[in-house]
Design an enzyme around this catalytic site. Structure first.
Site, short mmCIF file in Angstrom:
data_model
loop_
_atom_site.label_atom_id
_atom_site.label_comp_id
_atom_site.label_asym_id
_atom_site.label_seq_id
_atom_site.Cartn_x
_atom_site.Cartn_y
_atom_site.Cartn_z
N LYS A 228 6.11 -3.57 -17.20
CA LYS A 228 5.97 -4.79 -16.95
C LYS A 228 4.88 -5.66 -16.65
O LYS A 228 5.84 -7.13 -17.20
CB LYS A 228 6.65 -4.37 -15.65
CG LYS A 228 6.85 -5.31 -14.19
CD LYS A 228 7.01 -5.38 -13.23
CE LYS A 228 5.32 -4.78 -12.49
NZ LYS A 228 4.95 -5.90 -12.41
N ASN A 229 4.26 -5.63 -16.49
CA ASN A 229 2.55 -6.53 -16.66
C ASN A 229 2.66 -6.91 -17.68
O ASN A 229 1.94 -8.03 -18.22
CB ASN A 229 1.83 -6.17 -15.53
CG ASN A 229 1.65 -6.16 -14.07
OD1 ASN A 229 3.56 -6.60 -13.67
ND2 ASN A 229 1.03 -5.48 -13.08
N CYS B 94 3.79 -8.71 -4.00
CA CYS B 94 3.56 -8.16 -3.29
C CYS B 94 2.62 -8.60 -2.20
O CYS B 94 2.08 -8.91 -2.51
CB CYS B 94 3.12 -6.51 -3.90
SG CYS B 94 4.35 -5.71 -4.91
N ARG C 102 -3.49 -14.54 -0.86
CA ARG C 102 -3.04 -14.18 -2.29
C ARG C 102 -3.64 -15.86 -3.12
O ARG C 102 -1.70 -16.49 -3.77
CB ARG C 102 -1.71 -13.41 -2.96
CG ARG C 102 -1.96 -12.27 -2.57
CD ARG C 102 -0.43 -11.30 -3.38
NE ARG C 102 -0.73 -11.30 -4.52
CZ ARG C 102 0.60 -10.80 -5.36
NH1 ARG C 102 1.77 -10.39 -5.10
NH2 ARG C 102 -0.10 -10.67 -6.92
N ASP D 174 -3.35 -0.64 -9.61
CA ASP D 174 -2.39 -0.49 -9.33
C ASP D 174 -1.64 0.76 -9.15
O ASP D 174 -0.74 1.33 -9.57
CB ASP D 174 -1.28 -1.43 -10.42
CG ASP D 174 -0.98 -3.12 -9.92
OD1 ASP D 174 -2.02 -3.41 -8.96
OD2 ASP D 174 -1.11 -3.45 -10.77
N ARG E 30 11.67 -2.43 -8.72
CA ARG E 30 10.45 -3.83 -8.72
C ARG E 30 9.89 -3.43 -10.42
O ARG E 30 9.80 -4.29 -11.09
CB ARG E 30 9.53 -4.44 -8.30
CG ARG E 30 10.14 -4.95 -7.15
CD ARG E 30 9.63 -6.38 -6.61
NE ARG E 30 8.68 -7.01 -6.98
CZ ARG E 30 7.74 -7.44 -6.10
NH1 ARG E 30 7.09 -6.95 -5.50
NH2 ARG E 30 6.93 -8.30 -7.52
#
Ligand code: EPZ
Length: 423
Positions: A22-23, A117, A122, A308, A400
């Site tokens: 995904k990233n 998230c 952030r 993660d 997600r």
């Protein structure tokens, strides 16, 4: 409302195939906006954040045709001035990449503030610093951030104050077509940064040094479309490795790059789990009911242990022998999920950035929530080894980032189902 229901204490046996990362896929999809052209992207994970991004490309006037894990994208005729609904950009952090992509292509971008998230504050100061270093003006107001470079951008020497994956992505996107030479110092070294650079180089860019802390980019005005295969998801792989370690059994996890998994593999071995590494797969073995050892770990940027994977590892250590310590070295507050593990009988105390986990003999099923993506994966792992039934709500957060987590775990023998409950 959909929930995941897991009846624990079943060892896992068989094979799980990991999806694309995904990233890595997210910056690459935004890079298609920067480049402008026709693309064929393979190994695309079918997860909510990716589908949301394809929707953003279509809102801008691009075309996306999905066929399983492959998507054909045409971004030749997009309109960079179309505004993306704030509700859409707020659903994920990666929408920030629109700034680098549109600025690099059109010299202008305006978006609502991104979401993602909740890990405490952030900030986006490093993103803004990068755009300003390349000559753009950054303005903020009305809940939007706007970057513009009427005179055009120019290559520059950029020194990040902290290591940021997202700011490194935006710097690469903004610089790939910018005239002159850009040097990015203190860059993030994650495999997804390397994948983005490889993708852009396949489109005709000149990027070297990705994977080290100094990246050099010689701007190339005309880039072109290409075919590209996204790398496997190291966090998805690590999540299933940890699930097998927690539940016991023997599972081969296929479609992985073992080098990307080294820090995770090392910690699992330290905890007493057997990991047999092959060319593009890892086999994880743990005798059900064998004792896990306590460990200490600190989540830091790549090649260190990934933040993660920190929640999933915490779930595993809940039933290790002795007291384990986890230090979160990336985010201000990434322990919100701990409360959910405590509902399942875990003994965890969080002191600032450190979680102290006193191993218990057994967790018990409970009604819990996915508080964020990886925190959701952590409660799934805890439920797999807990006695009794666990019901997890808020599962759209898990979806997600994990394609068919229920089907993949069921295929190796987990008693797991997705159930629709009336709201
Ligand atoms: C990416 O987020 C990932 N998201 C996150 O994964 C991951 O946790 C994180 O990198 C770290 O590896 C995506 O790739 C879409 P950062 P990002 O900028 O880019 C501070 C998941 O579970 N910072 O590397 O937003 C920041 O507060 C997600 O898949 C600033 O201070 O993370 C944090 O403490 C969650 N100023 C640290 O840097 C800035 O301008 C690292 O953040 C930017 C960041």
């Amino acid at each position: 409302m959909d929930k995941i229901v897991i009846s624990g204490k079943r060892p896992l046996y068989g094979t799980i195939e990991v999806s694309g990362m995904k990233n890595a896929a997210l910056p690459i999809l935004y890079a298609t906006i920067l480049v402008g052209g026709k693309f064929s992207i393979e190994n695309l994970p079918d997860v909510n954040d990716i589908n949301l991004t394809l929707g953003i490309i279509e809102t801008l006037g691009g075309k996306c045709v999905k066929d399983g894990a492959c998507v054909e994208i045409d971004t030749t005729d997009i309109d960079g001035k179309v505004s993306i609904p704030v509700d859409t950009v707020k659903k994920m952090r990666a929408s920030l990449y629109l700034l680098g992509a549109l600025l690099g292509r059109y010299g202008y971008a305006r978006i609502g503030y991104p979401g993602g998230c909740d890990f405490g504050v952030r900030p986006i100061d490093q993103h803004k610093k990068c755009f300003k270093t390349f000559g753009a003006t950054v303005t903020e107001g009305d809940g939007h951030i706007c970057v513009s470079a009427e005179q055009g951008l120019s290559g520059a020497h950029l020194f990040f104050d902290i290591v940021s994956v997202g700011a490194t992505v935006n710097a690469i996107l903004a610089a790939a077509k910018t005239p002159g030479v850009t040097t990015i110092e203190n860059a993030a070294k994650e495999p997804h940064i390397v994948d983005l650079a490889n993708f852009l180089n396949t489109c005709g860019a000149h990027i070297s040094g990705a994977g080290t802390d100094t990246i050099k980019i010689r701007g190339e005005k005309e880039l072109h479309g290409c075919s590209y295969d996204i790398i496997p998801d190291m966090i998805e792989a690590g999540t299933y490795m940890t699930a097998v370690a927690a539940a016991g059994g023997c599972v081969t996890i296929k479609n992985v790059i073992p080098k990307h998994l080294e820090s995770i593999t090392a910690k699992l071995i330290e905890a007493g789990v057997t990991v047999n590494v092959d060319d593009d797969s890892v086999e994880v073995v743990r005798e059900p009911d064998s004792q896990l050892s306590r460990i200490m770990l600190k989540a830091i940027p790549y090649p260190g242990f990934p933040t993660d994977m920190q929640p999933q590892m915490c779930a595993l250590l809940c039933s290790a022998n002795g007291t384990s310590y986890i230090t979160e070295g990336v985010w201000a507050n990434r322990f919100r999920y701990v409360e959910e593990l405590v509902r399942m009988g875990a003994h965890i105390v969080v002191e600032g950035k450190i979680a102290v986990i006193e191993g218990v003999s057994e967790l018990s099923g409970a009604q819990v929530s996915a508080v964020d993506l990886r925190g959701g994966a952590a409660v799934v792992i805890a439920a797999l080894c807990a006695k009794g039934v666990t019901v997890i709500d808020n599962i759209s957060l898990i979806e997600r980032g994990y394609h068919d987590i229920v089907g993949k775990l069921r295929s190796v023998g987990a008693d797991i189902r997705k159930v629709s409950f009336p709201d």
